[in-house]
Design an enzyme around this catalytic site. Structure first.
Site: not given
Ligand code: PA5
Length: 442
Positions: A282, A303, A417
């Site tokens: 990310e 394996h 989303k």
């Molecule tokens: O790193 C990030 O910001 C995302 O991966 C969030 O952790 C993930 O989408 C979960 O979001 P939230 O904590 O708002 O539910």
């Protein structure tokens, strides 16, 4: 034995030279300055940078006391969250736990996870397990609006209230979310839940050392003070290791090694790799750039994926997590008949075999054209995991800036989303819904 994690890049040479790595060090040092001075892109999200040394006694004591209460009163505590609101706690708990903890009696509540997928049978089977049990909930969402945890929380909240009554449910539900915004904050206020705040300036994937990670880890019975102390050591250790890692992986990327495989030889590190994949994926995968973070569990995956790694397309490099000491010693017995031919290793520890598998694999992969970085971890303890977590976070910020991206946003996560909401006819998505329907017909 070293008292900290170490990073070695000598087996990356060949594909890249020390000069090529050194050439990136000025950029990496500049990235350190950019982070420390908060002058780069995404600087609103640098709260993690000095988070370990900034955690105060009152916060730690409160988390420990909340965890004690949940451990004492409940058979199970369900940590509900996804992405950064899930992976850090899961990684640390799995790394520290007895491998078969799920099947053995426990001194306190067992921690389970939900809201990290939308598998119907998964949530059914979890509810089946919780049927008739005393359980608590730690619901974690920074935005307070994420669909996956929201669905799990709606189901488990209703079940807990029905099973144990509203009062028990309210006293054994903890919400970890934004200080003021989001549906989860409003719900927590309405229901009177205990809450912890995820600081505004700490992104999800950098939040394991906030209550997001610390509370579930403490509920599982582990020492969060030692975890934080390890992270503080790395925070104060200077940037030799982080720059070495960031510069080497960027040099390899520029030399055509587009995929980094995080390798472990200890099954307890499986979820540490999942956490790392989110952190680096990310942070760096944007603007059509970024090393693809992958992972394997060896020797298991030797394996299955071993052939590809040894012989497939040469676009990969490996970063091996090497654990020093095991907690227990298991010696291979001698056998009079020796029908399995294993007497040549009789009297030796299983870990010695594993270590030779590790060394043999690293050498074979280097010979096969797979450059190799090595991160040594003295043992899987809270302290060394704290060091490793902070090391990876800091190196990630440096590496992202060297790559030339903003490591602290994740705009691409929204695309699925929007489509999902449109397909489910969520109010406000009418136009996208019509466009998708037309596209599917057409
Ligand atoms: O790193 C990030 O910001 C995302 O991966 C969030 O952790 C993930 O989408 C979960 O979001 P939230 O904590 O708002 O539910």
């Amino acid at each position: 034995m070293n008292d900290t994690i170490q990073v070695f890049n000598n087996h990356a040479m060949g594909v890249v030279t020390q000069e090529q790595i050194d050439a990136l060090c000025p950029a990496a040092k500049e990235a350190v300055q950019t982070l420390e001075q908060g002058t780069g892109e995404g600087s609103d999200f640098l709260g993690w940078l000095h988070l370990p040394s900034g955690i105060d006694e009152a916060t730690l004591a409160s988390i420990e006391s909340c965890a004690r209460q949940l451990r004492t009163d409940c058979d199970y505590v369900v940590a509900i969250g996804i992405g950064g609101s899930y992976l850090g706690a899961k990684a640390v708990i799995e790394a520290l736990n007895d491998a078969f903890a799920a099947y053995k009696p426990a001194a306190g509540a067992k921690v389970l996870f939900a809201g990290n997928n939308i598998g119907e049978d998964y949530i059914h089977d979890l509810m089946d397990l919780l049927d008739g049990k005393r359980f608590g909930i730690v619901v974690i969402s920074k935005s307070g609006t994420t669909t996956e945890p929201a669905i799990a929380f709606r189901l488990l909240k209703e079940m807990l209230e029905r099973q144990q009554g509203k009062e028990f449910a309210a006293r054994h539900t903890v919400a970890i979310t934004d200080a003021a915004r989001g549906a989860l904050r409003s719900l927590a206020t309405e229901e009177g839940y205990q809450t912890y705040v995820i600081p505004d300036n700490v992104g999800g994937r950098f939040s394991v050392l906030t209550p997001v990670g610390l509370l579930p880890i403490a509920v599982a019975g582990f020492d969060i003070r030692a975890l934080v102390a390890g992270a503080v050591e790395m925070e104060r250790a200077g940037d030799d290791l982080t720059i070495r890692y960031a510069a080497t992986r960027n040099a390899l990327y520029r030399a055509g090694k587009k995929i980094e495989i995080l390798v472990n030889f200890d099954p307890r590190l499986h979820f540490l790799a999942e956490w790392w994949k989110q952190l680096y994926g990310e942070s760096e995968g944007k603007d059509h750039l970024g090393i693809f973070p992958a992972s394997v569990d060896f020797t298991t995956d030797l394996h299955s994926m071993g052939q590809w790694i040894q012989d497939g397309e040469r676009t990969i490099f490996e970063t091996v997590l090497s654990v020093g000491d095991q907690k227990h010693s298991v010696v291979i017995p001698s056998d009079a008949a020796d029908l399995d031919g294993l007497n040549y290793i009789a009297g030796r520890r299983v870990d010695e075999v594993n270590k030779m598998a590790e060394l043999g694999t690293r050498l074979a992969h280097v010979d096969g054209g797979v450059p190799n970085l090595l991160i040594t971890i003295p043992a899987l303890t809270e302290r060394y995991l704290g060091q490793l977590i902070y090391f990876f976070e800091r190196a990630c910020g440096i590496s992202g800036y060297v790559l030339g991206v903003n490591p602290f946003n994740q705009p691409g996560v929204e695309a699925y989303k929007k489509n999902m909401f449109a397909l489910l006819n969520k109010p406000g998505y009418e136009a996208q819904s019509a466009a998708i329907q037309a596209r599917l017909k057409g």
